[in-house]
Design a protein around this motif. Structure first.
Motif, PDB file in Angstrom:
ATOM      1  N   ARG A 196       0.841  -1.212   0.000  1.00  0.00           N
ATOM      2  CA  ARG A 196       0.000   0.000   0.000  1.00  0.00           C
ATOM      3  C   ARG A 196       0.870   1.253   0.000  1.00  0.00           C
ATOM      4  NH1 ARG A 196      -3.751  -3.130   3.226  1.00  0.00           N
ATOM      5  NH2 ARG A 196      -2.556  -2.554   5.062  1.00  0.00           N
ATOM      6  N   GLU A 197       1.950   1.224   0.790  1.00  0.00           N
ATOM      7  CA  GLU A 197       2.834   2.403   0.850  1.00  0.00           C
ATOM      8  C   GLU A 197       3.556   2.629  -0.481  1.00  0.00           C
ATOM      9  OE1 GLU A 197       3.644   2.127   5.651  1.00  0.00           O
ATOM     10  OE2 GLU A 197       5.300   1.682   4.261  1.00  0.00           O
ATOM     11  N   ALA A 198       3.709   1.550  -1.259  1.00  0.00           N
ATOM     12  CA  ALA A 198       4.375   1.693  -2.571  1.00  0.00           C
ATOM     13  C   ALA A 198       3.378   2.127  -3.647  1.00  0.00           C
ATOM     14  CB  ALA A 198       5.029   0.372  -2.960  1.00  0.00           C
ATOM     15  N   GLY A 199       2.142   2.402  -3.244  1.00  0.00           N
ATOM     16  CA  GLY A 199       1.156   2.907  -4.199  1.00  0.00           C
ATOM     17  C   GLY A 199       0.336   1.818  -4.869  1.00  0.00           C
ATOM     18  N   VAL A 200       0.384   0.607  -4.328  1.00  0.00           N
ATOM     19  CA  VAL A 200      -0.432  -0.468  -4.883  1.00  0.00           C
ATOM     20  C   VAL A 200      -1.811  -0.400  -4.212  1.00  0.00           C
ATOM     21  CG1 VAL A 200      -0.622  -2.933  -5.361  1.00  0.00           C
ATOM     22  CG2 VAL A 200       1.641  -1.883  -5.091  1.00  0.00           C
ATOM     23  N   GLU A 201      -2.835  -0.221  -5.005  1.00  0.00           N
ATOM     24  CA  GLU A 201      -4.182  -0.098  -4.455  1.00  0.00           C
ATOM     25  C   GLU A 201      -4.746  -1.490  -4.165  1.00  0.00           C
ATOM     26  OE1 GLU A 201      -8.629   0.888  -5.819  1.00  0.00           O
ATOM     27  OE2 GLU A 201      -7.020   1.533  -7.181  1.00  0.00           O
ATOM     28  N   GLN A 202      -5.122  -1.722  -2.921  1.00  0.00           N
ATOM     29  CA  GLN A 202      -5.665  -3.039  -2.554  1.00  0.00           C
ATOM     30  C   GLN A 202      -7.037  -3.246  -3.187  1.00  0.00           C
ATOM     31  OE1 GLN A 202      -5.614  -4.218   1.626  1.00  0.00           O
ATOM     32  NE2 GLN A 202      -7.606  -5.220   1.354  1.00  0.00           N
ATOM     33  N   VAL A 203      -7.228  -4.389  -3.841  1.00  0.00           N
ATOM     34  CA  VAL A 203      -8.543  -4.729  -4.406  1.00  0.00           C
ATOM     35  C   VAL A 203      -9.250  -5.712  -3.474  1.00  0.00           C
ATOM     36  CG1 VAL A 203      -9.763  -5.724  -6.392  1.00  0.00           C
ATOM     37  CG2 VAL A 203      -7.722  -4.303  -6.750  1.00  0.00           C
ATOM     38  N   PHE A 204      -8.530  -6.730  -3.030  1.00  0.00           N
ATOM     39  CA  PHE A 204      -9.106  -7.592  -1.991  1.00  0.00           C
ATOM     40  C   PHE A 204      -8.000  -8.249  -1.170  1.00  0.00           C
ATOM     41  CE2 PHE A 204      -9.188 -10.449  -5.804  1.00  0.00           C
ATOM     42  CZ  PHE A 204      -8.385 -11.490  -5.342  1.00  0.00           C
ATOM     43  N   HIS A 205      -8.361  -8.668   0.031  1.00  0.00           N
ATOM     44  CA  HIS A 205      -7.479  -9.427   0.904  1.00  0.00           C
ATOM     45  C   HIS A 205      -8.337 -10.522   1.514  1.00  0.00           C
ATOM     46  CE1 HIS A 205      -4.319  -9.417   4.427  1.00  0.00           C
ATOM     47  NE2 HIS A 205      -4.284 -10.527   3.706  1.00  0.00           N
ATOM     48  N   LYS A 206      -8.021 -11.747   1.261  1.00  0.00           N
ATOM     49  CA  LYS A 206      -8.722 -12.944   1.742  1.00  0.00           C
ATOM     50  C   LYS A 206      -9.827 -13.378   0.774  1.00  0.00           C
ATOM     51  CE  LYS A 206      -7.776 -12.864   6.626  1.00  0.00           C
ATOM     52  NZ  LYS A 206      -7.435 -11.545   7.126  1.00  0.00           N
ATOM     53  N   VAL A 207      -9.807 -14.665   0.502  1.00  0.00           N
ATOM     54  CA  VAL A 207     -10.782 -15.289  -0.384  1.00  0.00           C
ATOM     55  C   VAL A 207     -11.298 -16.532   0.332  1.00  0.00           C
ATOM     56  CG1 VAL A 207     -11.113 -16.413  -2.621  1.00  0.00           C
ATOM     57  CG2 VAL A 207      -9.590 -14.450  -2.440  1.00  0.00           C
ATOM     58  N   ARG A 208     -12.576 -16.830   0.151  1.00  0.00           N
ATOM     59  CA  ARG A 208     -13.139 -18.039   0.767  1.00  0.00           C
ATOM     60  C   ARG A 208     -12.639 -19.253  -0.009  1.00  0.00           C
ATOM     61  NH1 ARG A 208     -17.273 -18.110   4.142  1.00  0.00           N
ATOM     62  NH2 ARG A 208     -18.214 -16.218   3.337  1.00  0.00           N
ATOM     63  N   LEU A 209     -11.588 -19.877   0.541  1.00  0.00           N
ATOM     64  CA  LEU A 209     -10.825 -20.873  -0.214  1.00  0.00           C
ATOM     65  C   LEU A 209      -9.909 -21.622   0.745  1.00  0.00           C
ATOM     66  CD1 LEU A 209      -9.457 -21.844  -2.914  1.00  0.00           C
ATOM     67  CD2 LEU A 209      -8.093 -19.772  -2.821  1.00  0.00           C
ATOM     68  N   LYS A 210      -9.736 -22.932   0.508  1.00  0.00           N
ATOM     69  CA  LYS A 210      -8.819 -23.721   1.319  1.00  0.00           C
ATOM     70  C   LYS A 210      -8.071 -24.736   0.460  1.00  0.00           C
ATOM     71  CE  LYS A 210      -8.765 -26.573   5.472  1.00  0.00           C
ATOM     72  NZ  LYS A 210      -9.582 -27.163   6.528  1.00  0.00           N
ATOM     73  N   PRO A 211      -6.732 -24.663   0.382  1.00  0.00           N
ATOM     74  CA  PRO A 211      -5.884 -23.665   1.017  1.00  0.00           C
ATOM     75  C   PRO A 211      -5.818 -22.388   0.181  1.00  0.00           C
ATOM     76  CG  PRO A 211      -4.531 -25.210  -0.200  1.00  0.00           C
ATOM     77  CD  PRO A 211      -5.952 -25.667  -0.374  1.00  0.00           C
ATOM     78  N   GLY A 212      -5.381 -21.284   0.807  1.00  0.00           N
ATOM     79  CA  GLY A 212      -5.170 -20.057   0.030  1.00  0.00           C
ATOM     80  C   GLY A 212      -5.921 -18.844   0.534  1.00  0.00           C
ATOM     81  N   LYS A 213      -6.574 -18.984   1.686  1.00  0.00           N
ATOM     82  CA  LYS A 213      -7.437 -17.897   2.177  1.00  0.00           C
ATOM     83  C   LYS A 213      -6.769 -16.527   2.291  1.00  0.00           C
ATOM     84  CE  LYS A 213      -9.105 -17.080   6.729  1.00  0.00           C
ATOM     85  NZ  LYS A 213      -9.728 -17.653   7.922  1.00  0.00           N
ATOM     86  N   PRO A 214      -5.484 -16.409   2.751  1.00  0.00           N
ATOM     87  CA  PRO A 214      -4.932 -15.060   2.964  1.00  0.00           C
ATOM     88  C   PRO A 214      -4.591 -14.284   1.692  1.00  0.00           C
ATOM     89  CG  PRO A 214      -3.721 -16.724   4.225  1.00  0.00           C
ATOM     90  CD  PRO A 214      -4.563 -17.447   3.229  1.00  0.00           C
ATOM     91  N   LEU A 215      -4.873 -14.800   0.508  1.00  0.00           N
ATOM     92  CA  LEU A 215      -4.485 -14.140  -0.748  1.00  0.00           C
ATOM     93  C   LEU A 215      -4.785 -12.637  -0.741  1.00  0.00           C
ATOM     94  CD1 LEU A 215      -3.587 -14.297  -3.743  1.00  0.00           C
ATOM     95  CD2 LEU A 215      -5.981 -14.759  -4.314  1.00  0.00           C
ATOM     96  N   TRP A 216      -3.791 -11.860  -1.158  1.00  0.00           N
ATOM     97  CA  TRP A 216      -3.918 -10.401  -1.266  1.00  0.00           C
ATOM     98  C   TRP A 216      -3.784 -10.039  -2.740  1.00  0.00           C
ATOM     99  CZ3 TRP A 216      -1.763  -5.948  -3.051  1.00  0.00           C
ATOM    100  CH2 TRP A 216      -2.057  -4.744  -2.390  1.00  0.00           C
ATOM    101  N   PHE A 217      -4.640  -9.119  -3.216  1.00  0.00           N
ATOM    102  CA  PHE A 217      -4.534  -8.691  -4.617  1.00  0.00           C
ATOM    103  C   PHE A 217      -4.724  -7.190  -4.732  1.00  0.00           C
ATOM    104  CE2 PHE A 217      -6.717  -7.622  -8.648  1.00  0.00           C
ATOM    105  CZ  PHE A 217      -5.654  -7.859  -9.508  1.00  0.00           C
ATOM    106  N   GLY A 218      -3.890  -6.557  -5.559  1.00  0.00           N
ATOM    107  CA  GLY A 218      -4.031  -5.130  -5.805  1.00  0.00           C
ATOM    108  C   GLY A 218      -3.459  -4.757  -7.157  1.00  0.00           C
ATOM    109  N   ALA A 219      -3.565  -3.480  -7.500  1.00  0.00           N
ATOM    110  CA  ALA A 219      -3.057  -3.004  -8.782  1.00  0.00           C
ATOM    111  C   ALA A 219      -2.379  -1.655  -8.578  1.00  0.00           C
ATOM    112  CB  ALA A 219      -4.196  -2.883  -9.789  1.00  0.00           C
ATOM    113  N   ALA A 220      -1.279  -1.443  -9.305  1.00  0.00           N
ATOM    114  CA  ALA A 220      -0.560  -0.177  -9.233  1.00  0.00           C
ATOM    115  C   ALA A 220      -0.512   0.450 -10.619  1.00  0.00           C
ATOM    116  CB  ALA A 220       0.862  -0.408  -8.721  1.00  0.00           C
ATOM    117  N   ALA A 221      -1.046   1.647 -10.749  1.00  0.00           N
ATOM    118  CA  ALA A 221      -1.005   2.343 -12.042  1.00  0.00           C
ATOM    119  C   ALA A 221       0.227   3.224 -12.068  1.00  0.00           C
ATOM    120  CB  ALA A 221      -2.260   3.174 -12.221  1.00  0.00           C
TER     121      ALA A 221
END
Ligand code: AMP
Ligand code: MG
Length: 404
Positions: free
Chosen positions: A263-288
């Motif tokens: 976030r501090e590097a300017g990456v905008e968070q789109v989501f954090h955590k997905v209902r999924l096993k294994p893999g729940k903590p997944l973080w996703f964002g985009a930086a323009a």
């Protein structure tokens, strides 16, 4: 918490195909076409013999056997100069153009040359109807017809087809570049023997290999310690690429700094955590950044969690950036080889392998020890998807599998 499908939509919404480039068709293997390709010829370009033998008028053989005058010989690459009249035949080779007047080819195996001049042949084929052993002009494709569509993956078959229709250059989408960064104080590279408390970095090499397998160009950024400054510097480097994939540091531990640094590097968070096993903590964002957007995935550190998140989210993103259709999912329905008890509020992606049986494919679950157990995955070729909820699956029940 986001469901897998919703999360994937959020990823794909942000994955714009890369601008096309013109390139040598012979080098396009592994890339997606960015244009429709039309044929500049009929194929075959003429009515073509499919057998070595004699071009004849089928009507001459209506009675079964016939003796015909051989008026010419045509090999592949040559052009017939005479037309076939009643009582005549032309000796012809596979691939050669059918002479005018002829409408069938009798195989050489069904012929017998007769003594004397001019040459004569006796033919006794089982049955000859017009069109026998001839591929008509344009049957495979017509001039102007689109034979390959934009988005098609170029395989060796397509390289051949491009050559057949005279395309030496073609528009494709370049490979997306994907930076891979492994995070964690406990990590050492594969050429080290781990000290107490350390483990080898298996995610880095695995994810780089996955990236290449998915049609991306991997940029290995190695290991970053769980220190903000070190992470920040490597993240900055990763944001020069189309995609940045990190592993580790996205859970709830004290050393899980990745979301904050991103976030501090300017990456905008789109989501954090997905209902999924294994893999729940997944973080996703985009930086323009100027013209370009970098998609950033923070994968959970456990190797199997990383693998599942890569398959479900990163691979489709790479496919779409590369101009392929990411909506086609490698999912099949097959019968379960044994029983399984599913319980929990997250869908489970369970490692398994497919086996052929007399009545079709069945899927066998592996004795898997959880998301740190990469070793068992070496025997897997798919993941069985058990939807969230409580259910007892019995042997023979249909389940969805995601092919690896
Ligand atoms: P983390 O997501 O950072 O909390 O890591 C979760 C688990 O995955 C920990 O047991 C880590 O040691 C392990 N792990 C993290 N990164 C890697 C890696 N690059 N290779 C193998 N295991 C890892
Ligand atoms: Mg960690």
């Amino acid at each position: 918490m986001l469901e897998v499908e919703q999360a994937l939509l959020q990823v794909l919404e942000r994955a714009a195909p890369k601008p096309p480039v013109r390139m040598n068709a012979a080098d396009a293997m592994g890339l997606a076409l960015a244009e429709d390709v039309a044929s500049d010829i009929d194929s075959p370009p003429y009515d073509k013999a499919l057998m070595d033998g004699y071009a004849v008028r089928a009507a001459d053989l209506a009675g079964g056997e016939a003796e015909l005058a051989v008026i010419e010989e045509v090999t592949a690459g040559a052009v017939p100069t005479r037309s076939v009249q009643e009582g005549e035949a032309v000796r012809i080779m596979t691939g050669a153009p059918i002479p005018e007047g002829a409408d069938a080819v009798v195989m050489v195996e069904q012929s017998e040359m007769l003594e004397g001049e001019p040459p004569r042949v006796r033919l006794r084929p089982p049955r000859v109807s017009p069109g026998k052993n001839i591929l008509p002009q344009g049957r495979s494709m017509r001039r102007g017809e689109v034979v390959l569509h934009a988005g098609t993956d170029v395989r060796p078959i397509e390289v051949g087809l491009l050559a057949e229709v005279g395309r030496t250059e073609v528009l494709t989408r370049p490979r997306p570049t994907v930076a891979v960064l492994s995070t964690g104080d406990e990590l050492v590279s594969a050429d080290h023997t781990p000290e107490p408390g350390q483990i080898r970095n298996s995610n880095g090499p695995m994810l780089c290999a996955f990236v290449r397998h998915a049609g991306g160009a991997a940029v290995d950024l190695g290991i970053a310690r769980d220190r903000e400054e070190e992470l920040r510097a490597k993240v900055e480097r990763g944001l020069d690429e189309d995609v940045l994939v990190l592993s580790g540091g996205v859970s709830m531990g004290v050393a899980d700094l990745v979301p904050k640094v991103l976030r501090e590097a300017g990456v905008e968070q789109v989501f954090h955590k997905v209902r999924l096993k294994p893999g729940k903590p997944l973080w996703f964002g985009a930086a323009a950044r100027g013209e370009r957007t970098t998609l950033v995935f923070g994968l959970p550190g456990n190797p199997v969690s990383s693998l599942v998140c890569f398959e479900l989210f990163v691979r489709p993103a790479i496919a779409q950036l590369a101009g392929r259709d990411a909506s086609r999912r490698p999912i099949r329905r097959v019968r379960l080889a044994g029983e399984f008890r599913q319980q929990g509020d997250r869908p489970v992606y369970h490692p398994a392998f497919l086996r052929d049986e007399e009545h079709g494919a069945v899927v066998e679950l592996l004795n898997w020890q959880g998301s740190a157990d990469l070793r068992t995955l070496a025997d897997a070729d798919c993941l069985v998807i058990f939807p969230a909820g409580e259910k007892h699956y019995s042997e023979g029940e249909q389940v969805a599998v995601h092919l690896l």
